[in-house]
Design a protein around this motif. Structure first.
Motif, PDB file in Angstrom:
ATOM      1  N   ILE A  78       0.855  -1.201   0.000  1.00  0.00           N
ATOM      2  CA  ILE A  78       0.000   0.000   0.000  1.00  0.00           C
ATOM      3  C   ILE A  78       0.886   1.245   0.000  1.00  0.00           C
ATOM      4  CG2 ILE A  78      -1.707   1.362   1.277  1.00  0.00           C
ATOM      5  CD1 ILE A  78      -3.029  -1.145   2.197  1.00  0.00           C
ATOM      6  N   LEU A  79       1.962   1.215   0.786  1.00  0.00           N
ATOM      7  CA  LEU A  79       2.882   2.368   0.804  1.00  0.00           C
ATOM      8  C   LEU A  79       3.430   2.641  -0.593  1.00  0.00           C
ATOM      9  CD1 LEU A  79       5.351   2.154   3.829  1.00  0.00           C
ATOM     10  CD2 LEU A  79       3.455   3.731   3.450  1.00  0.00           C
ATOM     11  N   LEU A  80       3.798   1.570  -1.296  1.00  0.00           N
ATOM     12  CA  LEU A  80       4.346   1.725  -2.651  1.00  0.00           C
ATOM     13  C   LEU A  80       3.307   2.368  -3.561  1.00  0.00           C
ATOM     14  CD1 LEU A  80       6.592   1.224  -4.684  1.00  0.00           C
ATOM     15  CD2 LEU A  80       5.704  -1.105  -5.000  1.00  0.00           C
ATOM     16  N   SER A  81       2.080   1.871  -3.488  1.00  0.00           N
ATOM     17  CA  SER A  81       0.993   2.452  -4.280  1.00  0.00           C
ATOM     18  C   SER A  81       0.820   3.931  -3.926  1.00  0.00           C
ATOM     19  CB  SER A  81      -0.298   1.661  -4.003  1.00  0.00           C
ATOM     20  OG  SER A  81      -1.416   2.386  -4.409  1.00  0.00           O
ATOM     21  N   ASP A  82       0.926   4.235  -2.625  1.00  0.00           N
ATOM     22  CA  ASP A  82       0.728   5.615  -2.159  1.00  0.00           C
ATOM     23  C   ASP A  82       1.816   6.556  -2.703  1.00  0.00           C
ATOM     24  OD1 ASP A  82      -1.463   4.740  -0.721  1.00  0.00           O
ATOM     25  OD2 ASP A  82      -0.366   4.561   1.173  1.00  0.00           O
ATOM     26  N   VAL A  83       3.088   6.153  -2.590  1.00  0.00           N
ATOM     27  CA  VAL A  83       4.160   7.085  -2.991  1.00  0.00           C
ATOM     28  C   VAL A  83       4.272   7.198  -4.512  1.00  0.00           C
ATOM     29  CG1 VAL A  83       5.474   6.680  -0.863  1.00  0.00           C
ATOM     30  CG2 VAL A  83       6.133   5.467  -2.949  1.00  0.00           C
ATOM     31  N   PHE A 107      -6.574   6.134   1.667  1.00  0.00           N
ATOM     32  CA  PHE A 107      -6.987   5.322   2.819  1.00  0.00           C
ATOM     33  C   PHE A 107      -5.811   5.121   3.779  1.00  0.00           C
ATOM     34  CE2 PHE A 107      -8.751   0.951   4.208  1.00  0.00           C
ATOM     35  CZ  PHE A 107      -9.629   1.520   5.108  1.00  0.00           C
ATOM     36  N   GLY A 108      -4.634   4.821   3.241  1.00  0.00           N
ATOM     37  CA  GLY A 108      -3.471   4.559   4.087  1.00  0.00           C
ATOM     38  C   GLY A 108      -3.521   3.171   4.682  1.00  0.00           C
ATOM     39  N   PRO A 109      -2.415   2.767   5.316  1.00  0.00           N
ATOM     40  CA  PRO A 109      -2.306   1.377   5.778  1.00  0.00           C
ATOM     41  C   PRO A 109      -2.686   1.159   7.243  1.00  0.00           C
ATOM     42  CG  PRO A 109      -0.138   2.402   5.782  1.00  0.00           C
ATOM     43  CD  PRO A 109      -1.113   3.473   5.370  1.00  0.00           C
ATOM     44  N   PHE A 110      -3.188   2.184   7.944  1.00  0.00           N
ATOM     45  CA  PHE A 110      -3.317   2.067   9.404  1.00  0.00           C
ATOM     46  C   PHE A 110      -4.742   1.943   9.912  1.00  0.00           C
ATOM     47  CE2 PHE A 110       0.841   4.468   9.072  1.00  0.00           C
ATOM     48  CZ  PHE A 110       1.621   3.342   9.323  1.00  0.00           C
ATOM     49  N   PHE A 111      -5.711   1.723   9.015  1.00  0.00           N
ATOM     50  CA  PHE A 111      -7.085   1.483   9.474  1.00  0.00           C
ATOM     51  C   PHE A 111      -7.154   0.100  10.135  1.00  0.00           C
ATOM     52  CE2 PHE A 111     -11.219  -0.534   8.586  1.00  0.00           C
ATOM     53  CZ  PHE A 111     -12.028   0.309   9.342  1.00  0.00           C
ATOM     54  N   PRO A 197       6.421  11.086   9.377  1.00  0.00           N
ATOM     55  CA  PRO A 197       6.910  10.395   8.171  1.00  0.00           C
ATOM     56  C   PRO A 197       6.162   9.088   7.976  1.00  0.00           C
ATOM     57  CG  PRO A 197       8.417  10.010   9.992  1.00  0.00           C
ATOM     58  CD  PRO A 197       7.307  10.890  10.543  1.00  0.00           C
ATOM     59  N   ILE A 198       5.847   8.725   6.738  1.00  0.00           N
ATOM     60  CA  ILE A 198       5.343   7.376   6.491  1.00  0.00           C
ATOM     61  C   ILE A 198       6.505   6.418   6.812  1.00  0.00           C
ATOM     62  CG2 ILE A 198       3.727   8.200   4.739  1.00  0.00           C
ATOM     63  CD1 ILE A 198       5.608   6.939   2.624  1.00  0.00           C
ATOM     64  N   PRO A 199       6.212   5.153   7.104  1.00  0.00           N
ATOM     65  CA  PRO A 199       7.310   4.222   7.415  1.00  0.00           C
ATOM     66  C   PRO A 199       8.342   4.221   6.274  1.00  0.00           C
ATOM     67  CG  PRO A 199       5.181   3.228   7.906  1.00  0.00           C
ATOM     68  CD  PRO A 199       4.892   4.514   7.173  1.00  0.00           C
ATOM     69  N   HIS A 200       9.590   4.536   6.623  1.00  0.00           N
ATOM     70  CA  HIS A 200      10.586   4.658   5.539  1.00  0.00           C
ATOM     71  C   HIS A 200      11.854   3.862   5.828  1.00  0.00           C
ATOM     72  CE1 HIS A 200      12.809   8.058   7.632  1.00  0.00           C
ATOM     73  NE2 HIS A 200      11.661   8.016   8.279  1.00  0.00           N
ATOM     74  N   MET A 216       7.567  12.772   4.602  1.00  0.00           N
ATOM     75  CA  MET A 216       6.631  13.428   5.543  1.00  0.00           C
ATOM     76  C   MET A 216       5.215  13.562   4.971  1.00  0.00           C
ATOM     77  SD  MET A 216       8.276  13.884   8.288  1.00  0.00           S
ATOM     78  CE  MET A 216       7.194  14.952   9.246  1.00  0.00           C
ATOM     79  N   ARG A 217       4.252  13.393   5.879  1.00  0.00           N
ATOM     80  CA  ARG A 217       2.843  13.719   5.594  1.00  0.00           C
ATOM     81  C   ARG A 217       2.454  14.883   6.497  1.00  0.00           C
ATOM     82  NH1 ARG A 217      -2.043  10.593   4.830  1.00  0.00           N
ATOM     83  NH2 ARG A 217      -2.124  12.288   3.317  1.00  0.00           N
ATOM     84  N   PRO A 218       1.647  15.822   5.977  1.00  0.00           N
ATOM     85  CA  PRO A 218       1.145  16.891   6.841  1.00  0.00           C
ATOM     86  C   PRO A 218       0.167  16.324   7.873  1.00  0.00           C
ATOM     87  CG  PRO A 218       0.102  16.995   4.682  1.00  0.00           C
ATOM     88  CD  PRO A 218       1.130  15.908   4.599  1.00  0.00           C
ATOM     89  N   THR A 235     -11.697   9.768   3.980  1.00  0.00           N
ATOM     90  CA  THR A 235     -11.054  11.074   3.819  1.00  0.00           C
ATOM     91  C   THR A 235     -10.213  11.419   5.043  1.00  0.00           C
ATOM     92  OG1 THR A 235     -11.489  13.294   3.009  1.00  0.00           O
ATOM     93  CG2 THR A 235     -12.967  12.498   4.745  1.00  0.00           C
ATOM     94  N   HIS A 236      -9.583  12.592   5.010  1.00  0.00           N
ATOM     95  CA  HIS A 236      -8.873  13.149   6.176  1.00  0.00           C
ATOM     96  C   HIS A 236      -9.367  14.578   6.371  1.00  0.00           C
ATOM     97  CE1 HIS A 236      -5.922  10.255   4.866  1.00  0.00           C
ATOM     98  NE2 HIS A 236      -4.898  11.051   4.636  1.00  0.00           N
ATOM     99  N   ILE A 237      -9.120  15.125   7.570  1.00  0.00           N
ATOM    100  CA  ILE A 237      -9.023  16.572   7.660  1.00  0.00           C
ATOM    101  C   ILE A 237      -7.565  16.902   7.991  1.00  0.00           C
ATOM    102  CG2 ILE A 237     -11.437  17.070   8.135  1.00  0.00           C
ATOM    103  CD1 ILE A 237     -10.896  17.279  11.058  1.00  0.00           C
TER     104      ILE A 237
HETATM  105  C1  BEZ Z   1      -1.592   7.552   6.595  1.00  0.00           C
HETATM  106  O1  BEZ Z   1      -1.987   8.666   6.499  1.00  0.00           O
HETATM  107  O2  BEZ Z   1      -1.881   6.911   7.583  1.00  0.00           O
HETATM  108  C2  BEZ Z   1      -0.717   6.995   5.527  1.00  0.00           C
HETATM  109  C3  BEZ Z   1      -1.110   7.119   4.224  1.00  0.00           C
HETATM  110  C4  BEZ Z   1      -0.292   6.627   3.239  1.00  0.00           C
HETATM  111  C5  BEZ Z   1       0.892   6.007   3.581  1.00  0.00           C
HETATM  112  C6  BEZ Z   1       1.276   5.893   4.895  1.00  0.00           C
HETATM  113  C7  BEZ Z   1       0.466   6.412   5.877  1.00  0.00           C
END
Ligand code: BEZ
Ligand code: FE
Length: 294
Positions: A78-83, A107-111, A197-200, A216-218, A235-237
């Protein structure tokens, strides 16, 4: 064509054609469409970059490492798809065009399914480190009708930038499931999101480093809103003023999702509660698109 068979570009095309033909018996027409497009694009990619054997081996090694680091708490694919922006492209392709509906994001990987049920006004931080944050709003239909008894899943990182599932043990903190009041309202306490930071420390991190990209993610808080007859909203806020709003590692920021945080001194807090120290607040309405939108 020579006596030995096709040469040059024809030889390459012959490989592609043979592979495409091998899928002709796929019974499911959608699967057939996807497999044929995958082969065409994958082969086209290899031709375009003139992929050499060492590069092919590096790609296999990358995917092998992604597989080895993935388990039920860490999802490197999922991280790969995200970046690579594939996650946000999929959102863009499928997002309903309903005017006024809240925009979806990654969505991200942490739900975690089955997070603890939290009463309205309850605390889903449950000890997560950070500045208390009161989050409130309403769930509405696109025409403005309030939606009561709607399921709202919320999850967020602590002030050190980690989700509960990134710590050892089974602690469930910083996440919860609420149901809206008859007027569509939701309210809960959590901690103020901070950038992280996302797991790196795995192959995706190596990829970002090689490209000179930040992990980094905001600062943000995740929501998933599920209501019969409406499209599920993921979604996010985001918190206004965050330095990473313009450079999210996973391309998830939309201006419409950025919210100004309120900052408050200790003392009286919403709904007759009191807070000893400083606290913060975020207010945002989540607007759902009808199921048949899109
Ligand atoms: C997150 O916001 O939880 C997330 C989204 C994409 C990759 C890693 C984390
Ligand atoms: Fe997140």
């Amino acid at each position: 064509m020579s006596a030995e068979g096709p040469v040059g570009a024809d030889r390459e095309q012959a490989v592609t054609d043979e592979v495409l033909a091998s899928f002709a018996g796929t019974a499911d027409p959608r699967l057939l469409e996807i497999l044929r497009a995958l082969v065409r694009h994958l082969h086209g990619f290899a031709r375009e970059v003139r992929l050499d054997q060492g590069e092919w081996e590096a790609a296999v090694d990358f995917l092998t490492r992604a597989g080895h680091i993935t388990d039920d708490r860490r999802q490197e694919f999922i991280l790969l798809s995200d970046v690579l922006g594939l996650s946000m492209l999929t959102v863009a392709i499928n997002e309903p065009k309903t005017p006024g509906a809240t925009e979806a994001t990654v969505f991200g990987p942490f739900f975690v399914d089955g997070a603890p049920e939290v009463p309205l006004g309850g605390d889903l931080a449950r000890g997560a480190a950070g500045t208390p944050c009161y989050v409130s709003g309403r769930v509405l239909a696109a025409g403005g009708t309030p939606l009561g008894d709607v399921c709202v899943d919320v999850w967020g990182a602590d002030e050190d930038g980690f989700y509960d599932v990134q710590y050892p043990g089974e602690r469930s903190v910083g996440r919860g499931r609420l149901h809206t009041a008859p007027d569509g309202a939701f309210r809960f306490w959590t901690v103020l999101p901070t950038p992280y930071p996302i797991p790196h420390d795995g192959p995706v991190g190596d990829l970002l480093a090689a490209a000179g990209r930040s992990p980094m993610r905001p600062a943000h808080l995740h929501f998933m809103v599920t209501a019969p007859g409406y499209r599920t909203l993921i979604t996010h806020i985001f918190v206004a003023g965050d330095p990473y709003l313009g450079s999210d590692a996973v391309f998830g920021v939309k201006d419409s999702l950025v919210v100004e945080a309120g900052h408050h001194d200790g003392g009286e807090a919403p709904h007759g509660s009191r807070r000893e120290g400083a606290w913060t607040s975020l207010t945002y309405d989540l607007v759902l698109a009808p199921e048949d939108a899109g």
